[in-house]
Enzyme design. Structure first.
Site, PDB file in Angstrom:
ATOM      1  NE  ARG A 103       4.943   2.353  -2.621  1.00 14.68           N
ATOM      2  CZ  ARG A 103       6.097   1.853  -2.232  1.00 14.68           C
ATOM      3  NH1 ARG A 103       7.187   2.587  -2.286  1.00 14.68           N
ATOM      4  NH2 ARG A 103       6.194   0.634  -1.781  1.00 14.68           N
ATOM      5  CB  THR A 107       5.426   2.735 -12.089  1.00 20.41           C
ATOM      6  OG1 THR A 107       4.271   3.200 -11.343  1.00 20.41           O
ATOM      7  CG2 THR A 107       4.953   2.046 -13.362  1.00 20.41           C
ATOM      8  CG  ASP A 199       1.413  -2.483   2.923  1.00 21.52           C
ATOM      9  OD1 ASP A 199       0.660  -1.696   3.535  1.00 21.52           O
ATOM     10  OD2 ASP A 199       1.445  -2.547   1.684  1.00 21.52           O
ATOM     11  CG  ASP A 202      -1.663  -4.506   3.476  1.00 21.64           C
ATOM     12  OD1 ASP A 202      -2.719  -3.954   3.121  1.00 21.64           O
ATOM     13  OD2 ASP A 202      -0.889  -5.067   2.679  1.00 21.64           O
TER      14      ASP A 202
HETATM   15  C1  PRP Z   1       2.225   3.455   1.281  1.00 18.52           C
HETATM   16  C2  PRP Z   1       2.466   4.372   2.457  1.00 18.52           C
HETATM   17  C3  PRP Z   1       2.787   5.678   1.790  1.00 18.52           C
HETATM   18  C4  PRP Z   1       3.493   5.242   0.527  1.00 18.52           C
HETATM   19  C5  PRP Z   1       4.950   5.493   0.681  1.00 18.52           C
HETATM   20  O1  PRP Z   1       0.968   3.649   0.777  1.00 18.52           O
HETATM   21  O2  PRP Z   1       1.384   4.462   3.319  1.00 18.52           O
HETATM   22  O3  PRP Z   1       1.652   6.451   1.465  1.00 18.52           O
HETATM   23  O4  PRP Z   1       3.241   3.840   0.367  1.00 18.52           O
HETATM   24  O5  PRP Z   1       5.630   5.145  -0.475  1.00 18.52           O
HETATM   25  P1  PRP Z   1       6.353   6.207  -1.400  1.00 18.52           P
HETATM   26  O6  PRP Z   1       7.149   7.096  -0.488  1.00 18.52           O
HETATM   27  O7  PRP Z   1       7.229   5.340  -2.266  1.00 18.52           O
HETATM   28  O8  PRP Z   1       5.336   6.933  -2.190  1.00 18.52           O
HETATM   29  P2  PRP Z   1       0.283   2.688  -0.320  1.00 18.52           P
HETATM   30  O9  PRP Z   1       0.468   3.250  -1.695  1.00 18.52           O
HETATM   31  O10 PRP Z   1       0.737   1.290  -0.101  1.00 18.52           O
HETATM   32  O11 PRP Z   1      -1.246   2.848  -0.024  1.00 18.52           O
HETATM   33  P3  PRP Z   1      -2.074   2.519   1.312  1.00 18.52           P
HETATM   34  O12 PRP Z   1      -1.647   3.510   2.372  1.00 18.52           O
HETATM   35  O13 PRP Z   1      -3.454   2.712   0.862  1.00 18.52           O
HETATM   36  O14 PRP Z   1      -1.771   1.109   1.725  1.00 18.52           O
HETATM   37  N1  URA Z   2       4.842   1.657   2.122  1.00 25.79           N
HETATM   38  C1  URA Z   2       4.804   0.874   3.224  1.00 25.79           C
HETATM   39  O1  URA Z   2       3.728   0.688   3.815  1.00 25.79           O
HETATM   40  N2  URA Z   2       5.939   0.326   3.654  1.00 25.79           N
HETATM   41  C2  URA Z   2       7.133   0.504   3.036  1.00 25.79           C
HETATM   42  O2  URA Z   2       8.155  -0.034   3.504  1.00 25.79           O
HETATM   43  C3  URA Z   2       7.161   1.312   1.879  1.00 25.79           C
HETATM   44  C4  URA Z   2       5.994   1.882   1.456  1.00 25.79           C
END
Ligand code: PRP
Ligand code: URA
Length: 208
Positions: A103, A107, A199, A202
């Site tokens: 994400r 944006t 997160d 993380d």
């Molecule tokens: C996080 C989470 C989802 C997404 C959800 O991923 O694991 O994939 O955000 O958000 P959305 O519904 O608004 O799209 P992130 O983009 O942080 O990547 P990561 O899993 O690599 O940390």
């Molecule tokens: N992605 C995450 O990991 N946590 C949130 O709360 C939203 C998006």
């Protein structure tokens, strides 16, 4: 009215309180995410189709049941990986495809950076998994990606969602059933679920 099934189960709720707690360390967080993945899978697979098979017990031949369709797990990288082992514990024959989404922090738009799927995606039951359903952008894009490769029987499986994410999936993919361990209140101004668990990527991988 948004279409979503929230799994109500005491063990799921108990483990959710562990992963929501900011004091929970990486090891315990990862273990509980996987365990919730197993419990959710047990609940959402009650309607998987079966076929008759002949089995020879130590006593005689008898008719038993086995799954008639493949199950394909598609974790959305990274955080979806945290649920794969738990789902495979329940369905060891499941194949695994991968779709990478991140994400954009400003944006909140998802960007696909990786996709690889087994052939069974076309004929199997596909579980698109991501612990977090926030705006729903990543989940919607991942479902579009598996549809493009021929998937038709698709379920979304998450841990924490919010109304905004459920609405988005219902709008973009009305035929996809959405399963969550918890439906939270809202998104905050930077796109995090409230109360949520922070997160997830993380916390699973110890980054940050
Ligand atoms: C996080 C989470 C989802 C997404 C959800 O991923 O694991 O994939 O955000 O958000 P959305 O519904 O608004 O799209 P992130 O983009 O942080 O990547 P990561 O899993 O690599 O940390
Ligand atoms: N992605 C995450 O990991 N946590 C949130 O709360 C939203 C998006």
């Amino acid at each position: 009215m948004a279409k979503v099934k929230v799994l109500n189960h005491p063990l799921i709720d108990h483990k959710m309180s562990i992963i929501r707690n900011k004091e929970t360390d990486t090891k315990k967080f990862r273990e509980n995410v996987n365990e919730i993945g197993s419990l959710i899978t047990y609940e959402i697979t009650r309607d998987l189709p079966l076929k008759d098979v002949q089995v020879e017990t130590p006593i005689c031949v008898t008719t038993c049941k086995e799954l008639s369709k493949d199950v394909v797990i598609v974790p959305i990288l990274r955080a979806g990986l945290g649920m794969v082992e738990g789902i495979q514990t329940i369905i060891p024959t499941a194949k695994v495809g991968h779709v990478g989404m991140y994400r954009d922090e400003k944006t909140l738009e998802p960007h696909e950076y990786y996709a690889k799927f087994p052939d069974e995606i076309v004929t199997g039951t596909v579980l698109v998994v991501d612990p977090m359903l926030a705006t729903g952008g990543s989940a919607s894009a991942a479902i579009t990606a598996v549809k493009k490769r021929g998937a038709t029987d698709i379920r979304f499986v998450g841990l924490v969602g919010c109304p905004e994410g459920v609405e988005r999936l219902n709008h973009d993919h009305p035929e996809v059933d959405v399963y969550l361990a918890a439906l939270d209140e809202k998104l905050n101004e930077v796109g995090y679920i409230v109360p949520g668990l922070g997160d997830c990527g993380d916390r699973l991988f110890g980054t940050k």
